[in-house]
Design a protein around this motif. Structure first.
Motif, mmCIF file in Angstrom:
data_model
loop_
_atom_site.group_PDB
_atom_site.id
_atom_site.type_symbol
_atom_site.label_atom_id
_atom_site.label_comp_id
_atom_site.label_asym_id
_atom_site.label_seq_id
_atom_site.Cartn_x
_atom_site.Cartn_y
_atom_site.Cartn_z
ATOM 1 N N TYR A 168 5.096 0.090 3.655
ATOM 2 C CA TYR A 168 5.782 0.358 2.392
ATOM 3 C C TYR A 168 5.731 1.860 2.122
ATOM 4 C CZ TYR A 168 6.644 0.913 -2.539
ATOM 5 O OH TYR A 168 7.142 1.346 -3.742
ATOM 6 N N ARG A 169 6.894 2.426 1.842
ATOM 7 C CA ARG A 169 6.986 3.867 1.566
ATOM 8 C C ARG A 169 7.674 4.106 0.225
ATOM 9 N NH1 ARG A 169 8.294 3.503 7.034
ATOM 10 N NH2 ARG A 169 6.935 4.725 8.386
ATOM 11 N N ASN A 170 7.162 5.095 -0.471
ATOM 12 C CA ASN A 170 7.867 5.644 -1.614
ATOM 13 C C ASN A 170 7.661 7.151 -1.576
ATOM 14 O OD1 ASN A 170 5.374 6.262 -2.892
ATOM 15 N ND2 ASN A 170 5.378 4.352 -4.058
ATOM 16 N N LYS A 171 8.092 7.850 -2.600
ATOM 17 C CA LYS A 171 8.021 9.320 -2.564
ATOM 18 C C LYS A 171 6.586 9.843 -2.526
ATOM 19 C CE LYS A 171 8.333 9.819 -7.556
ATOM 20 N NZ LYS A 171 9.081 10.358 -8.662
ATOM 21 N N GLU B 196 2.746 6.288 1.967
ATOM 22 C CA GLU B 196 2.902 4.992 2.643
ATOM 23 C C GLU B 196 1.631 4.165 2.551
ATOM 24 O OE1 GLU B 196 3.086 3.416 7.206
ATOM 25 O OE2 GLU B 196 4.283 5.174 6.744
ATOM 26 N N ILE C 30 0.263 5.194 -4.918
ATOM 27 C CA ILE C 30 1.396 4.494 -4.295
ATOM 28 C C ILE C 30 1.427 3.045 -4.769
ATOM 29 C CG2 ILE C 30 2.416 3.736 -2.108
ATOM 30 C CD1 ILE C 30 0.890 6.181 -0.827
ATOM 31 N N ALA D 257 2.686 2.750 -8.350
ATOM 32 C CA ALA D 257 4.151 2.877 -8.391
ATOM 33 C C ALA D 257 4.815 1.593 -7.899
ATOM 34 C CB ALA D 257 4.592 4.068 -7.543
ATOM 35 N N TYR D 258 4.270 0.994 -6.842
ATOM 36 C CA TYR D 258 4.809 -0.274 -6.309
ATOM 37 C C TYR D 258 4.746 -1.363 -7.382
ATOM 38 C CZ TYR D 258 5.087 -4.585 -3.581
ATOM 39 O OH TYR D 258 5.435 -5.835 -3.111
ATOM 40 N N TYR E 227 7.237 -0.703 -10.234
ATOM 41 C CA TYR E 227 8.616 -0.917 -9.780
ATOM 42 C C TYR E 227 8.954 -2.401 -9.708
ATOM 43 C CZ TYR E 227 12.825 -0.784 -6.923
ATOM 44 O OH TYR E 227 14.098 -0.966 -6.454
ATOM 45 N N HIS E 228 7.991 -3.219 -9.260
ATOM 46 C CA HIS E 228 8.220 -4.651 -9.104
ATOM 47 C C HIS E 228 7.839 -5.461 -10.348
ATOM 48 C CE1 HIS E 228 9.477 -4.507 -4.918
ATOM 49 N NE2 HIS E 228 8.543 -3.590 -4.737
#
Length: 119
Positions: free
Chosen positions: A36-39, A42, A84, A87-88, A91-92
């Motif tokens: 899983y990657r975001n800005k 990972e 990270i 943020a995940y 977002y979800h």
């Protein structure tokens, strides 16, 4: 362009992640997402078991010459993974709604150790 060293590190990382994924499956984890990657960076594996979401860093070592996998997950790396994961979850729409765990899976040859909730 990747240098030989980066390519080799990524290849060995892929080997370790594949072994970790098989192990986690046997242990009853459902893989939610791999790499899983975001800005912010990972997370190697996000998996679920028993209503808990696990954010998992996989560390593959051929030998212990450079230390164990868990030693490579420094405070800075832990902080990055926390950011990270936050943020995940946001977002979800899961932030504050699920139990979470931050884990390390160490892989060395055929030996696998899963350190649950280690940071």
């Amino acid at each position: 362009m990747q240098t030989g060293n980066n390519f080799n590190n990524r290849t060995t990382g892929n080997i370790g992640e594949a072994q970790a994924m098989r192990y986690l499956g046997i242990q009853g984890f459902e893989i939610v997402q791999q790499n899983y990657r975001n800005k912010l960076g990972e997370i190697d594996i996000i998996a679920e078991r028993g209503g808990k979401l696990h954010f998992i860093e996989v560390k593959y070592r051929r030998t212990k010459a450079y230390g164990t996998g868990r030693e490579a997950v420094t405070w800075a790396k832990q902080k990055r993974i926390h950011n990270i994961a936050t943020a995940y979850l946001k977002y979800h729409g899961l932030y504050g709604k699920v139990y979470i765990s931050f884990d390390v899976v160490e892989v060395q040859d055929d030996k696998i150790e899963h350190l649950i909730g280690c940071f």
